[in-house]
Scaffold this motif. Structure first.
Motif, PDB file in Angstrom:
ATOM      1  N   GLY A 185       0.800  -1.231   0.000  1.00 36.69           N
ATOM      2  CA  GLY A 185       0.000   0.000   0.000  1.00 36.69           C
ATOM      3  C   GLY A 185       0.827   1.273   0.000  1.00 36.69           C
ATOM      4  O   GLY A 185       0.276   2.370  -0.054  1.00 36.69           O
ATOM      5  N   ASN A 186       2.143   1.136   0.043  1.00 35.90           N
ATOM      6  CA  ASN A 186       3.007   2.316  -0.078  1.00 35.90           C
ATOM      7  C   ASN A 186       3.616   2.404  -1.472  1.00 35.90           C
ATOM      8  O   ASN A 186       4.491   3.225  -1.729  1.00 35.90           O
ATOM      9  CB  ASN A 186       4.118   2.284   0.979  1.00 35.90           C
ATOM     10  N   ALA A 196      11.269   4.059  11.854  1.00 39.47           N
ATOM     11  CA  ALA A 196      11.639   2.999  10.914  1.00 39.47           C
ATOM     12  C   ALA A 196      10.674   2.967   9.731  1.00 39.47           C
ATOM     13  O   ALA A 196      11.077   2.777   8.580  1.00 39.47           O
ATOM     14  CB  ALA A 196      11.644   1.647  11.628  1.00 39.47           C
ATOM     15  N   ARG A 197       9.413   3.210  10.018  1.00 34.93           N
ATOM     16  CA  ARG A 197       8.400   3.141   8.965  1.00 34.93           C
ATOM     17  C   ARG A 197       8.463   4.328   7.999  1.00 34.93           C
ATOM     18  O   ARG A 197       7.927   4.245   6.886  1.00 34.93           O
ATOM     19  CB  ARG A 197       7.005   3.040   9.590  1.00 34.93           C
ATOM     20  N   TRP A 198       9.093   5.403   8.443  1.00 37.63           N
ATOM     21  CA  TRP A 198       9.243   6.546   7.526  1.00 37.63           C
ATOM     22  C   TRP A 198      10.031   6.135   6.278  1.00 37.63           C
ATOM     23  O   TRP A 198       9.856   6.701   5.205  1.00 37.63           O
ATOM     24  CB  TRP A 198       9.955   7.713   8.234  1.00 37.63           C
ATOM     25  N   LYS A 199      10.878   5.127   6.405  1.00 35.43           N
ATOM     26  CA  LYS A 199      11.693   4.682   5.260  1.00 35.43           C
ATOM     27  C   LYS A 199      10.835   4.040   4.162  1.00 35.43           C
ATOM     28  O   LYS A 199      11.291   3.838   3.041  1.00 35.43           O
ATOM     29  CB  LYS A 199      12.740   3.671   5.725  1.00 35.43           C
ATOM     30  N   GLU A 200       9.579   3.694   4.517  1.00 35.99           N
ATOM     31  CA  GLU A 200       8.737   2.974   3.547  1.00 35.99           C
ATOM     32  C   GLU A 200       7.678   3.866   2.907  1.00 35.99           C
ATOM     33  O   GLU A 200       6.889   3.406   2.100  1.00 35.99           O
ATOM     34  CB  GLU A 200       8.010   1.818   4.262  1.00 35.99           C
ATOM     35  N   GLU A 201       7.630   5.127   3.316  1.00 41.14           N
ATOM     36  CA  GLU A 201       6.472   5.945   2.913  1.00 41.14           C
ATOM     37  C   GLU A 201       6.428   6.138   1.385  1.00 41.14           C
ATOM     38  O   GLU A 201       7.447   6.079   0.710  1.00 41.14           O
ATOM     39  CB  GLU A 201       6.448   7.255   3.706  1.00 41.14           C
ATOM     40  N   PRO A 202       5.248   6.354   0.858  1.00 41.29           N
ATOM     41  CA  PRO A 202       5.037   6.221  -0.587  1.00 41.29           C
ATOM     42  C   PRO A 202       5.549   7.371  -1.459  1.00 41.29           C
ATOM     43  O   PRO A 202       5.876   7.148  -2.621  1.00 41.29           O
ATOM     44  CB  PRO A 202       3.517   6.136  -0.708  1.00 41.29           C
ATOM     45  N   ILE A 203       5.650   8.560  -0.904  1.00 39.57           N
ATOM     46  CA  ILE A 203       5.968   9.705  -1.762  1.00 39.57           C
ATOM     47  C   ILE A 203       7.440   9.701  -2.163  1.00 39.57           C
ATOM     48  O   ILE A 203       7.773   9.830  -3.354  1.00 39.57           O
ATOM     49  CB  ILE A 203       5.543  11.027  -1.075  1.00 39.57           C
ATOM     50  N   THR A 204       8.313   9.511  -1.177  1.00 43.07           N
ATOM     51  CA  THR A 204       9.748   9.466  -1.490  1.00 43.07           C
ATOM     52  C   THR A 204      10.036   8.337  -2.481  1.00 43.07           C
ATOM     53  O   THR A 204      10.843   8.482  -3.402  1.00 43.07           O
ATOM     54  CB  THR A 204      10.565   9.224  -0.198  1.00 43.07           C
ATOM     55  N   ARG A 205       9.350   7.229  -2.265  1.00 45.14           N
ATOM     56  CA  ARG A 205       9.584   6.063  -3.118  1.00 45.14           C
ATOM     57  C   ARG A 205       9.283   6.366  -4.585  1.00 45.14           C
ATOM     58  O   ARG A 205      10.086   6.082  -5.465  1.00 45.14           O
ATOM     59  CB  ARG A 205       8.700   4.897  -2.648  1.00 45.14           C
ATOM     60  N   LEU A 206       8.146   6.981  -4.839  1.00 51.25           N
ATOM     61  CA  LEU A 206       7.808   7.275  -6.240  1.00 51.25           C
ATOM     62  C   LEU A 206       8.682   8.395  -6.800  1.00 51.25           C
ATOM     63  O   LEU A 206       9.098   8.345  -7.969  1.00 51.25           O
ATOM     64  CB  LEU A 206       6.315   7.630  -6.375  1.00 51.25           C
ATOM     65  N   ARG A 207       9.010   9.371  -5.933  1.00 53.75           N
ATOM     66  CA  ARG A 207       9.880  10.450  -6.406  1.00 53.75           C
ATOM     67  C   ARG A 207      11.240   9.878  -6.823  1.00 53.75           C
ATOM     68  O   ARG A 207      11.797  10.242  -7.851  1.00 53.75           O
ATOM     69  CB  ARG A 207      10.071  11.512  -5.318  1.00 53.75           C
TER      70      ARG A 207
END
Lengths: 326, 356
Positions: free
Chosen positions: B224-225, B277-288
């Motif tokens: 979901g991220n 720890a969960r901040w490393k999985e968040e969706p916005i940075t990942r797509l950027r």
């Protein structure tokens, strides 16, 4: 025109409503091929098909919510609960959604649904099959609570409930499902909601009731008539919103009043009526308002049921006290 | 002994935590514009949430439920829907509502205590936010039933949280949807926390997707991220439902980086270390990261977007703050189609009590 029973009048109204409006759908348990536990929907699946007469899984909370979704999409679902004892899971949907969808969306989405359920005691049914919990619903904003007291009213009020643009809880007094019978013209004429009906005129005392208790109340009125006392009998019919105007106007003439219902006394709709009389009709009252009701206890199993239900004798005892008050 | 039934739950992810493809991307994700639109919708959602929280903290908004860290779920879901479908959100899907045309000012009005916020000018058939957890799942089934009765190729899409899957309503809804093969898709926004109750205390089931198994419908899990995965998996489920192939339950695994609402203090029950720890999985940075890796997103693009989002959100906030108050009698005027005579006196009392 032939004489029909109250449950037949319900079926006649359902068929009429389905005939005249394709958006009317029936949902519930065993309402299809089985025709419902009281046969209220007998033959309707043959006539209107499975699409419009839908047997649902045993999910009492679900059907009310299902009807909210269908209602918001422009259908007019009529949901049958087999007995009032099984209706309580629906209260979540009625309080949280059906009664407020119009208000919370400013009319963008609405909920023109009807919840039908047989209610009340007197037929020696098993546990959980005889309660009169109409006051639970009468407290909920945004809905209507309607109870017919005769085949003609069942036909006319159910048609009105189905055509109404807002949710209606329609409680059917099952003790009078099969008798008495009445002649009904299947003319599609609805009986107005939101108003009480004066079913017997009289000048000495006003008796206010609804549902099956109309039988005992009218019998008590006949007994009183033989003694020279003319009782006016009001059938409340729509318990919410409550037509206090008709009640106040009657009590203005008679000065005396008794309220009769099968539901437990405390917090019953009778209390609301009594409060309305105290607030707005006190100057016309010649005696304290009498109340005859079920006791504040769990509905007894069949052996003690007759001692719980208001009888003509209990009604007469209270009315005589009201009449004797000087 | 004979085995009579078995099940497996599949998990789908396209981008790893650093935005690198783990498998060939779905066709839509080859289109830069589509990915950028998803990215923009997530950034706008995060900007909006931050503004809403700030309005609440300064006494200008009521309790608010931020979707911080979970933006990919509502955005991916709404992006997979068609305009004519009906969205039935819980109370944390503002990103999806915005994508479907609910105006930011309307969302602010709702949380600001004004019913007009649910009178959407955009998607007129979408349901308003649902506060009593999971009670809207039966509505989705009703809406889908309406589509099926009318023979319309439309789908109802219902989002609820992990806590909702413990409720009978959700099971009853999935169960009937399965029996009738209704065009409905249920999405669990599994953010791991139902206020203070962690996912492990909610159910002994290994996945929430498998809650579908007992209802006889497919249950699948998605990262979901990863907004690409959400859009793809939910999109496939929606198109199957549209084609008459019945409902699906999609469990989207994400994490609630914020408090439950502005009225909550998650530090009472949750370790900060877990959140960090969960901040490393968040969706916005990942797509950027994915977009930058492909040379499709520059620092300038990012700065421009942040500026645009802020401007849009500030404009909505100003409009919200400048909205004239509700007429007091409106509390009664919309209760029934026509005000019953019995309520006329109460309406008059409200009117008299609040006359200027």
């Amino acid at each position: 025109m032939s004489e029909i029973t109250l449950v037949e009048a319900v079926r006649l109204a359902l068929a009429r409503a389905m005939e005249e409006d394709e958006t009317v759908l029936l949902l519930g348990e065993d309402i299809g091929i089985d025709g419902g536990v009281f046969r209220a929907t007998d033959g309707l699946i043959e006539r209107f098909g499975e699409r419009r007469v839908m047997d649902t899984p045993l999910s009492e909370s679900l059907f009310a919510g299902l009807a909210v979704g269908l209602g918001a999409q422009g259908f007019r679902p009529v949901v049958e609960y087999q007995f009032m004892g099984f209706i309580y899971p629906a209260i979540d949907q009625v309080v949280n959604h059906a009664g407020r969808l119009r208000n919370r969306t400013r009319g963008r989405l609405t909920c023109p649904m009807v919840i039908r359920a047989p209610y009340g005691g007197g037929i020696h049914a098993p546990e959980h099959h005889s309660e009169s919990m109409e006051a639970l619903f009468a407290h909920i904003p945004g809905i209507r609570v309607v109870i017919p007291s005769s085949p003609a009213h069942a036909y006319g009020l159910l048609l009105a409930a189905i055509r109404d643009p807002d949710p209606v809880v329609f409680l059917e007094p099952k003790r009078i499902y099969r008798a008495p019978k009445e002649e009904i013209a299947d003319d599609g004429v609805a009986t107005p909601l939101d108003q009480c009906f004066t079913v017997r005129e009289g000048r000495d005392v006003t008796l206010i009731t609804w549902g099956a208790m109309i039988i005992e109340t009218l019998a008590a009125a006949e007994t009183l008539a033989a003694e020279g006392v003319e009782a006016e009998v009001i059938d409340v019919a729509t318990l919410k919103p409550l037509d206090m105007a008709t009640i106040l106007s009657s009590v203005e003439r008679t000065g005396r009043c008794a309220i009769i219902h099968e539901a437990p006394l405390s917090g019953g709709v009778g209390a609301e009526i009594a409060a309305g009389l105290a607030n707005r009709g006190l100057v016309n009252l010649l005696a304290p308002v009498g109340r005859v009701a079920g006791y504040d206890t769990v509905m007894p199993l069949p052996r003690l049921e007759i001692y719980y239900m208001p009888t003509q004798e209990r009604i007469l005892r209270t009315v005589r006290r009201v009449l004797a008050y000087a | 002994m004979t085995q009579v039934a078995s099940f497996t739950i599949e998990h789908t992810r396209y981008l790893d935590l650093r935005g690198r493809p783990t498998q060939p991307l779905p066709a839509f994700a080859e289109n830069r514009d589509v990915l950028i639109a998803l990215y923009k919708a997530m950034v706008l959602t995060r900007t909006f949430d931050a503004k809403a929280v700030s309005l609440q903290r300064t006494g200008r908004l009521g309790t608010y439920a931020s979707s911080l860290g979970q933006e990919a779920v509502p955005v991916g879901v709404a992006a997979a829907m068609r305009a004519e479908d009906v969205f039935l959100p819980s109370f944390r899907e503002q990103g999806g509502q915005m994508l479907r045309g609910v105006r930011m000012v309307e969302i602010l009005l709702y949380w600001g205590g004004d019913e007009r916020g649910s009178d959407f000018t955009g998607p007129r058939e979408d349901f308003p936010i649902c506060v009593p957890v999971g009670t809207h799942a039966p509505h989705a089934v009703g809406v889908a039933h309406a589509f099926q009765l009318r023979g319309e190729a439309r789908v109802a899409v219902c989002v609820f949280g992990d806590g909702a899957t413990s409720r009978g309503d959700v099971y009853e809804a999935m169960n009937l949807a399965g029996v009738q093969r209704l065009p409905v898709v249920f999405v669990v926004n599994n953010n791991q926390w139902a206020i203070s109750v962690p996912r492990a205390r909610q159910t002994a089931a290994e996945t929430l997707a498998q809650k579908a198994v007992a209802a006889g419908i497919p249950g699948i899990q998605v990262d979901g991220n990863d907004v690409i995965a959400v859009r793809q998996v939910v999109g496939t489920a929606i198109e199957q439902a549209r084609a008459g192939e019945g409902p699906t339950l999609v469990e989207a695994l994400t994490y609630r980086l914020s408090d439950h609402t502005t009225a909550d203090d998650a530090s009472r029950y949750r370790d900060d270390a877990e959140v960090s720890a969960r901040w490393k999985e968040e969706p916005i940075t990942r797509l950027r990261q994915h977009l930058s890796d492909g040379g499709q997103w520059t620092k300038t693009d990012e700065e421009t977007l942040i500026g645009d989002c802020s401007a849009q959100v500030e404009a909505a906030a100003s409009e919200y703050l400048a909205t004239p108050p509700l007429p007091t009698t409106s509390m009664l005027d919309h209760l029934y189609a026509t005000l019953p005579a019995a309520l006329a006196e109460q309406r008059a009392e409200v009117e008299e009590a609040t006359e200027p």
